[in-house]
Design a protein around this motif. Structure first.
Motif, PDB file in Angstrom:
ATOM      1  N   LEU A  43      34.612 -99.169 -89.100  1.00 25.29           N
ATOM      2  CA  LEU A  43      35.416 -98.470 -88.095  1.00 25.29           C
ATOM      3  C   LEU A  43      36.435 -97.546 -88.746  1.00 25.29           C
ATOM      4  O   LEU A  43      36.669 -96.424 -88.288  1.00 25.29           O
ATOM      5  CB  LEU A  43      36.132 -99.488 -87.206  1.00 25.29           C
ATOM      6  CG  LEU A  43      37.049 -98.909 -86.130  1.00 25.29           C
ATOM      7  CD1 LEU A  43      36.277 -98.017 -85.178  1.00 25.29           C
ATOM      8  CD2 LEU A  43      37.737-100.021 -85.354  1.00 25.29           C
ATOM      9  N   SER A  44      37.047 -98.008 -89.839  1.00 31.32           N
ATOM     10  CA  SER A  44      38.044 -97.183 -90.520  1.00 31.32           C
ATOM     11  C   SER A  44      37.437 -95.858 -90.978  1.00 31.32           C
ATOM     12  O   SER A  44      37.990 -94.785 -90.740  1.00 31.32           O
ATOM     13  CB  SER A  44      38.610 -97.950 -91.715  1.00 31.32           C
ATOM     14  OG  SER A  44      39.357 -97.100 -92.537  1.00 31.32           O
TER      15      SER A  44
ATOM     16  N   THR B 112      29.859 -86.312 -87.001  1.00 27.60           N
ATOM     17  CA  THR B 112      29.713 -87.677 -87.486  1.00 27.60           C
ATOM     18  C   THR B 112      28.594 -88.410 -86.750  1.00 27.60           C
ATOM     19  O   THR B 112      28.407 -88.209 -85.555  1.00 27.60           O
ATOM     20  CB  THR B 112      31.053 -88.419 -87.289  1.00 27.60           C
ATOM     21  OG1 THR B 112      32.093 -87.664 -87.897  1.00 27.60           O
ATOM     22  CG2 THR B 112      31.026 -89.809 -87.891  1.00 27.60           C
ATOM     23  N   VAL B 113      27.885 -89.272 -87.490  1.00 28.50           N
ATOM     24  CA  VAL B 113      26.880 -90.139 -86.868  1.00 28.50           C
ATOM     25  C   VAL B 113      27.376 -91.590 -86.948  1.00 28.50           C
ATOM     26  O   VAL B 113      28.448 -91.857 -87.477  1.00 28.50           O
ATOM     27  CB  VAL B 113      25.499 -89.977 -87.534  1.00 28.50           C
ATOM     28  CG1 VAL B 113      24.983 -88.547 -87.367  1.00 28.50           C
ATOM     29  CG2 VAL B 113      25.546 -90.367 -88.994  1.00 28.50           C
ATOM     30  N   ASN B 114      26.591 -92.508 -86.451  1.00 34.60           N
ATOM     31  CA  ASN B 114      27.008 -93.911 -86.376  1.00 34.60           C
ATOM     32  C   ASN B 114      27.167 -94.527 -87.771  1.00 34.60           C
ATOM     33  O   ASN B 114      26.598 -94.038 -88.754  1.00 34.60           O
ATOM     34  CB  ASN B 114      25.970 -94.709 -85.574  1.00 34.60           C
ATOM     35  CG  ASN B 114      26.530 -96.008 -85.018  1.00 34.60           C
ATOM     36  OD1 ASN B 114      27.672 -96.367 -85.284  1.00 34.60           O
ATOM     37  ND2 ASN B 114      25.728 -96.707 -84.241  1.00 34.60           N
ATOM     38  N   ILE B 115      27.912 -95.595 -87.836  1.00 34.73           N
ATOM     39  CA  ILE B 115      28.115 -96.344 -89.071  1.00 34.73           C
ATOM     40  C   ILE B 115      26.773 -96.772 -89.655  1.00 34.73           C
ATOM     41  O   ILE B 115      25.933 -97.325 -88.937  1.00 34.73           O
ATOM     42  CB  ILE B 115      29.003 -97.580 -88.755  1.00 34.73           C
ATOM     43  CG1 ILE B 115      30.374 -97.138 -88.236  1.00 34.73           C
ATOM     44  CG2 ILE B 115      29.131 -98.489 -89.956  1.00 34.73           C
ATOM     45  CD1 ILE B 115      31.147 -98.236 -87.533  1.00 34.73           C
TER      46      ILE B 115
ATOM     47  N   PHE C  36      37.045-103.105 -90.995  1.00 35.61           N
ATOM     48  CA  PHE C  36      36.456-103.503 -89.722  1.00 35.61           C
ATOM     49  C   PHE C  36      35.020-103.008 -89.575  1.00 35.61           C
ATOM     50  O   PHE C  36      34.659-102.362 -88.588  1.00 35.61           O
ATOM     51  CB  PHE C  36      37.329-103.039 -88.556  1.00 35.61           C
ATOM     52  CG  PHE C  36      38.681-103.669 -88.567  1.00 35.61           C
ATOM     53  CD1 PHE C  36      38.812-105.048 -88.602  1.00 35.61           C
ATOM     54  CD2 PHE C  36      39.833-102.907 -88.603  1.00 35.61           C
ATOM     55  CE1 PHE C  36      40.066-105.649 -88.648  1.00 35.61           C
ATOM     56  CE2 PHE C  36      41.092-103.506 -88.651  1.00 35.61           C
ATOM     57  CZ  PHE C  36      41.199-104.881 -88.670  1.00 35.61           C
TER      58      PHE C  36
ATOM     59  N   ASN D 237      24.261 -95.141 -90.328  1.00 38.99           N
ATOM     60  CA  ASN D 237      23.089 -94.482 -89.746  1.00 38.99           C
ATOM     61  C   ASN D 237      22.561 -93.371 -90.661  1.00 38.99           C
ATOM     62  O   ASN D 237      22.623 -92.176 -90.334  1.00 38.99           O
ATOM     63  CB  ASN D 237      23.437 -93.933 -88.359  1.00 38.99           C
ATOM     64  CG  ASN D 237      22.218 -93.429 -87.629  1.00 38.99           C
ATOM     65  OD1 ASN D 237      21.089 -93.573 -88.110  1.00 38.99           O
ATOM     66  ND2 ASN D 237      22.422 -92.812 -86.479  1.00 38.99           N
TER      67      ASN D 237
ATOM     68  N   PHE E 189      19.503 -92.723 -91.323  1.00 38.27           N
ATOM     69  CA  PHE E 189      18.374 -92.072 -90.680  1.00 38.27           C
ATOM     70  C   PHE E 189      18.843 -90.918 -89.790  1.00 38.27           C
ATOM     71  O   PHE E 189      18.321 -89.809 -89.859  1.00 38.27           O
ATOM     72  CB  PHE E 189      17.581 -93.092 -89.849  1.00 38.27           C
ATOM     73  CG  PHE E 189      16.580 -92.443 -88.954  1.00 38.27           C
ATOM     74  CD1 PHE E 189      15.441 -91.870 -89.487  1.00 38.27           C
ATOM     75  CD2 PHE E 189      16.803 -92.359 -87.587  1.00 38.27           C
ATOM     76  CE1 PHE E 189      14.525 -91.224 -88.670  1.00 38.27           C
ATOM     77  CE2 PHE E 189      15.898 -91.718 -86.769  1.00 38.27           C
ATOM     78  CZ  PHE E 189      14.753 -91.155 -87.307  1.00 38.27           C
TER      79      PHE E 189
ATOM     80  N   MET F 288      34.886 -97.561 -96.832  1.00 37.10           N
ATOM     81  CA  MET F 288      36.326 -97.730 -97.037  1.00 37.10           C
ATOM     82  C   MET F 288      37.108 -96.714 -96.195  1.00 37.10           C
ATOM     83  O   MET F 288      37.019 -96.754 -94.989  1.00 37.10           O
ATOM     84  CB  MET F 288      36.651 -97.627 -98.528  1.00 37.10           C
ATOM     85  CG  MET F 288      35.857 -98.689 -99.312  1.00 37.10           C
ATOM     86  SD  MET F 288      36.139 -98.705-101.090  1.00 37.10           S
ATOM     87  CE  MET F 288      37.561 -99.763-101.182  1.00 37.10           C
TER      88      MET F 288
ATOM     89  N   LEU G  85      34.725 -94.434 -89.876  1.00 39.44           N
ATOM     90  CA  LEU G  85      34.320 -93.655 -88.704  1.00 39.44           C
ATOM     91  C   LEU G  85      35.504 -92.877 -88.146  1.00 39.44           C
ATOM     92  O   LEU G  85      35.416 -91.673 -87.881  1.00 39.44           O
ATOM     93  CB  LEU G  85      33.754 -94.603 -87.640  1.00 39.44           C
ATOM     94  CG  LEU G  85      33.477 -93.993 -86.267  1.00 39.44           C
ATOM     95  CD1 LEU G  85      32.452 -92.875 -86.343  1.00 39.44           C
ATOM     96  CD2 LEU G  85      32.998 -95.055 -85.290  1.00 39.44           C
ATOM     97  N   LEU G  86      36.648 -93.551 -87.975  1.00 38.96           N
ATOM     98  CA  LEU G  86      37.823 -92.860 -87.424  1.00 38.96           C
ATOM     99  C   LEU G  86      38.279 -91.741 -88.358  1.00 38.96           C
ATOM    100  O   LEU G  86      38.672 -90.665 -87.918  1.00 38.96           O
ATOM    101  CB  LEU G  86      38.954 -93.857 -87.172  1.00 38.96           C
ATOM    102  CG  LEU G  86      38.730 -94.805 -85.996  1.00 38.96           C
ATOM    103  CD1 LEU G  86      39.900 -95.770 -85.855  1.00 38.96           C
ATOM    104  CD2 LEU G  86      38.555 -94.028 -84.693  1.00 38.96           C
TER     105      LEU G  86
END
Lengths: 250, 250, 250, 250, 250, 250, 250, 250
Positions: E209-210, E225-228, E206, E230, E232, E177, E212-213
């Motif tokens: 993406l929200s 931060t790591v990837n969405i 999205f 992720n 591992f 979220m 992550l930003l």
């Protein structure tokens, strides 16, 4: 007639209250449980309301189709599925369905078509969208000339058809991927080009965004663009233009 | 006349080689050092070539303006700056400049205008784009009716002008921010609405993207959209439609 | 009561240690294996915690529903599937499910509703989101007036309902595609409009992004926007406003 | 009173034609050369029209300010520059300007404020947007409590102010960068939180998009969001809510 | 030892050619038909290579699992399906599968864990990603403390666990979220926070993406931060930090 | 031969009308009901037309395959499904299908291959796209050297193959996720690198957008990029380069 | 020569230690305070390192230019400003600057050019990018044929130049706005087309993104794309292809 | 000590009320007119608060600098301009400014640094961001080793420094354009890599978005990413890791 005149006439008795009410109400609709079909839309815009079938619950769809035939003698629906066709056919045996354009309609016979709209596609995969445009324009009274698979990767195919294209009152250019077709055509004709980006493509086409941006940014003039895969919208505005050109606006 | 006919006639002597060459050459242009002005564009599309002034180097701009007046007696340029006006005026004293639309032009007197195009804006900040559209349409021979500041935040202003709007052959709807104007208008008219998103707005308007998406996704029919701030493009296609409606296509 | 007072009273014996602990703990929750249900949320915010059913594993869902009924006598869940309904019904026979709003709830009888919230939709496809908003508001004690299918493509339908709309303490405007409905309404009312973009649309609507941007960029005032398809969130905030207006904040 | 009643009364003479015209005209505006100021907006929405100063040509700005003071005795403009202040001051000496909120206004003395709105910011850089919200709410009659620099990076600062925050009828949460402030606050209050993303930030904040998405996607309830940097819009809707809570809706 | 030294020693005979070759070759791998398993990765980075199971063809998966157990006695795979588990179990009976984290592994018994990593989630829907992180960290030798469902909508739950959180050498914050959890935690601890955005959410989230930003733009310090989704990657880097803190880097 | 010459010769009888027509027609195609196969494409571009099988209706696919074999003795189709293979095999028993590259082709025996193209992948999941590139290049006459699973996470694997890579006339670099492979390779070779981003990845890879941006923004020189997953396009342009290098352009 | 051979030869004395060191070092650079100029890049890739002047501090720029001339007798810099030219000219009087391509270079006289590259532009505004490509290719030894202003809005201009275009070993197609030029060209030639999107355009061109997506999604084959406005990159890869075609790879 | 203990002790008199208040208050700040400096942040997180100078009004900046030196003897500000330096220097003569990193600080002498952080850049244009990271880490007590201009276009430069890089406790990888540097490094080290995307680049780098996506999607493990150009954030988290590794966490 201005509002003051109406009121003057009501006062003087020239106009009945019901006539005056009609004046102020102007436009109207029919109240249903789940919708407000705009039954007088044809009077206002020159086009009967159209049904967007995709996602409509079964019972709604059937009752809308029945009501519209009852009231206007015709009905025209887009993005219908095979299943919806089977469903509606049970109640309205004369209904017809075209699996390419996905149009489900009941149309009066003997309607006259006028003018000349050309619908072009870049590739064969764009044909469903193009057929939605073409069938829409035909339902609303336009002659349509289909010229498919003339994309810019083999541009001689387009040029071989240029004479036909130049005879149109309006050209609908349907293309996915990079969508360059609209730019090339509009550089060669004197009439409006309605550009329809399609979701045909892969990778960075992003569901038609690439073609949409291409068409919006066209270096050529005389292009205006509708939504991705919106064949109906293109057929509609092309018909408006065709009617103006034929003097059959309404 | 088909290619075979041309060749038959060349063989028989009915057509001179130069006439035939002209047939196959069909379209042409003038080779300059830095550009290829499309001097026969008017023959092909019904519109003379227009100069996009923004960013043109000074010497190019002046020489293009001089050459075009020389050849066609007129010149029409968009997005010109005050400075460019001062520059060109030195060479072409009769040139005129409108600081709102940023159009720099030399126009013949006594030109006749036909038809009826309505240009609406949502707010006053959209007026420069609207004026570019209106002046373009006027230059190319259309009557234009300007109706500004009728955005949906005070929708009664729009309805008070609806009679005028409904008389047009084509409506140009210019709006920034959320761009809802085009949808509202096209639900009430029977002619095409050319929607022009503008970069007016802030925050999440993203330079006009918000208005562009609104217009492309309109729930109303009879809308097609041009690029953000592209008043010229809207005036151009509106003129094409107006000409078709007046039977003055070319 | 300030912290110092609490401590003074502990020292003097006026307040037991457990009472003081409660003061400092202030807010609490119940520790479960997989979750921390915020059982005192109603005390803090005036709203009991709500279950987001979508994607919840079966055993979790059933045990949460049972626990919440046990503790509060009621439970309210959104985005429940038909299958989840069947599952929960086995354990809680009195549970009710609405397939349009996808709300699965157990509600006390005889609850009183106050105030007046109007929930509007642009089209019929927006109804599921609107029903989620309306049912949420009703569950939390608001009167709701539903006015559906009044989108701007036939704006007379909206105006025919304006009297009802203008009686609300808060209007929830639900629209997909270009989402212009919220702007038009908020130009005509004096109360807040909670705008809900929906994912209804195709092509460049990008799953509701187009409607979201429209609403965020509205040229009208008195609009605030919730997430795409977030009927629950809109019903929640509309209830907060309605309570404030009725003086029934808590 | 329904339309039919109006007409019956016109017929019977109970209502003059002018009274009836006023009924049907309902809403109106004043036609100027370049704009249509919505002078009756206060009657319709409870708020006088506000001037968005940014980008207004000088002569327009001054004449609008003079006309609005003339008609309503007050004027309130946002996003005014220092230069615009100097300009307007020459004509309207009593005008006041706040360089933080960029509000340029002429306000009657002795106005009464009611209710309680809390305006919070995450950082000091968000203060200009927060002041635009606060001053807007104050101009339209709300009491405002400013609580600045309470962002989540030092969340104890926020908690130390929670008592004040919990006394509000509406909280405006102003934050840039990741915009988490609104979520944290709305988990702790029972009233609506109006979230204002700001363009404060750098890198992947993309001009406020990051904060906007955060607020739209909040896991907490009772949040609705306005445009990036739109302090005015937040102050406006907060005032609507505050008025409803105070029973001073209009 | 520098290259020159190596060569000097080869010349003098101190170093055999094979030893020198090993020096220059440095790192190596095993050539297979379809892949180049990096069998010496543990020497180079301190972590054995891990298998990303998702989408691997069946025969590849089984042969890789068998080869890795053969060579290292262990194997650790992420994003495995139930079906892949059934498949591999036929060949490697001792394999274990966790349906929450989707980890399919064969692990030696009696491994020692050190240090202290805290893994937090905002909601219960984030648990699968969190478990992937936690199980990864445990497999590579870290003690892990799981603290789930402590999102900011009920922030008291987070504060009740703050003592435990502040004992960690590294905190992994997993949230979908609006992803505000990471910012709040990192304002309260002195150790690095590894933020993991998840795809949990709907509408304008999205696909993560929200969140992550939000995490990338955090106003708090000490977050990376790591990837969405992720988990591992977060467990891996948290282990690196934990090893450094424990002095067990390798 | 210039146009004038052709016409002179027609006049003098040196050239028949049909020969002249052929000159002006230049390029051509075959008109079918649903498509315009560009049968002379090989003459124009040096490559026969290729069939994009994905989504082609069954009857179209079979008739296109039969017609192309009839006319050219060969046919090459990409993105074919297992089902399409079964279908076509019934009519054309000698057809062959490769489930990795998804290529469905009928190829003459004894074709000669020239030159040297290297096709690299970052991981094993990129192999299908790489095989599409490799098989395309082989079909059109290029020698191909496949070097798979040499991504930058274990860069020694890439360096161990550098001698082979440096022998190519063109390198195709296929990579998903962050797509860094192309940059690293192009820093080490003197020939063009054709970069192919793949949709391999998850989270913020956004279907290959991340890899596409990486390759387009490469800090190394000598890279040009094709569409996401467009192995065919890469194999095509690599063949063009290989032919130029071998002097077998056509 | 393999590593083992080198070592064998060192042992046997056939190779000196310094020769062996050179073998293992292979590639090198020069350590400076602020940079590591890759002085042996020409040996490795066939191209000397190029200076990206934009944003370089003055003292760095001058010292880099001096050092490179000192070492290689030539220097080639892109995106230089007029001011940088004036600055460098003081130290290196023979330096030359082209204000269109913004290339600042010192080039040996009497260099031979081979092959044939065609550089096309859609409009005149694309010329600066095209000149960067052309001058780069010429500096590195290619013959270049410039064909400017042949965009698809007047496609006859392009066809009139097709004979020249078809003689190239590689075509560079430079276009902004909708970027359709590359697709049209690559449908008509048998050699690679290197597509260069430019930032020319406005509105929804989004700084060249529109043209980039068009080129990446081209329906034609034989296109690969470089970064927006990256004339240098296009000239570089075109030179690689031209060298291969001429057999002058290195 | 638990809350209950505190209260027990208050009751028994073991703890004074003020001591207990301090316990519950826990964290605090100093109330100023325009800000709430988090003066006890060092106690809580181990790092003193840092000043983000960019955009701070002059009077604020100077008073904050003076107050912080007064309270802690030091001050550290990022993104300061030359003008801000001149301004502050008037009041605090001992202040120092570094025009590359844009850090404006007053630092105690004789501070001890521990551990080992390596800061790498891909190019020289990335140095300002790298220096912000390095200076931050040094101010907070870390030894830093700078290794600049080792981007993947000439990857031998990176490998020549690998020994130094492998000695770090944490590597900060700073890169713009395609940002591949972080992936390559993290495949070769056993410690965390903090990746910093920079806005260096042009065209489709979109202000650093391209590099950010590259780093987030890295195929290598042990990478976590901070915001675009956020050198400070990287230096901060690298210091946290370095402190843990040195056992000097606080």
């Amino acid at each position: 007639m201005q509002s003051r005149d109406v009121l003057e006439k009501v006062k003087s008795g020239e106009l009945s209250i019901d006539e005056a009410l009609a004046f102020f109400k102007k436009r109207s609709f029919e109240e249903m449980e789940f919708a407000k079909p705009d039954t007088q839309r044809e009077l206002r815009t020159g086009f009967a309301e159209v049904v967007f079938c995709q996602g409509k619950p079964d019972e709604y769809l059937v009752s809308i189709y029945k009501k519209m035939i009852e009231e206007t003698g015709e009905v025209f629906g887009t993005r219908a599925s095979e299943q919806q066709y089977e469903l509606v056919k049970k109640e309205i045996p004369g209904i017809t369905y075209d699996p390419v354009s996905k149009i489900l309609k009941y149309e009066e016979t003997g309607k006259i078509r006028t003018g000349n709209i050309v619908v072009c596609t870049a590739g064969t995969a764009d044909i469903p969208v193009a057929e939605e445009a073409a069938c829409t324009a035909e339902f609303f009274g336009s002659n349509v000339n289909r010229i498919f698979d003339v994309g810019v990767a083999g541009i001689h195919r387009l040029f071989s058809k240029m004479d036909s294209i130049q005879k149109a009152y309006c050209v609908v250019a349907v293309a996915g991927m990079e969508g360059a077709l609209a730019s090339v055509i509009s550089g060669m004709v004197s009439v409006p080009v309605v550009a329809v980006p399609t979701s045909v493509g892969y990778g960075a086409s992003f569901g038609g965004l690439s073609a949409l941006l291409t068409m919006i940014n066209s270096c050529a003039n005389g292009i205006a663009t509708v939504n991705i895969d919106n064949g109906f919208g293109a057929g509609y505005i092309a018909t408006q233009i065709n009617r103006l050109a034929c003097g059959t606006e309404r």
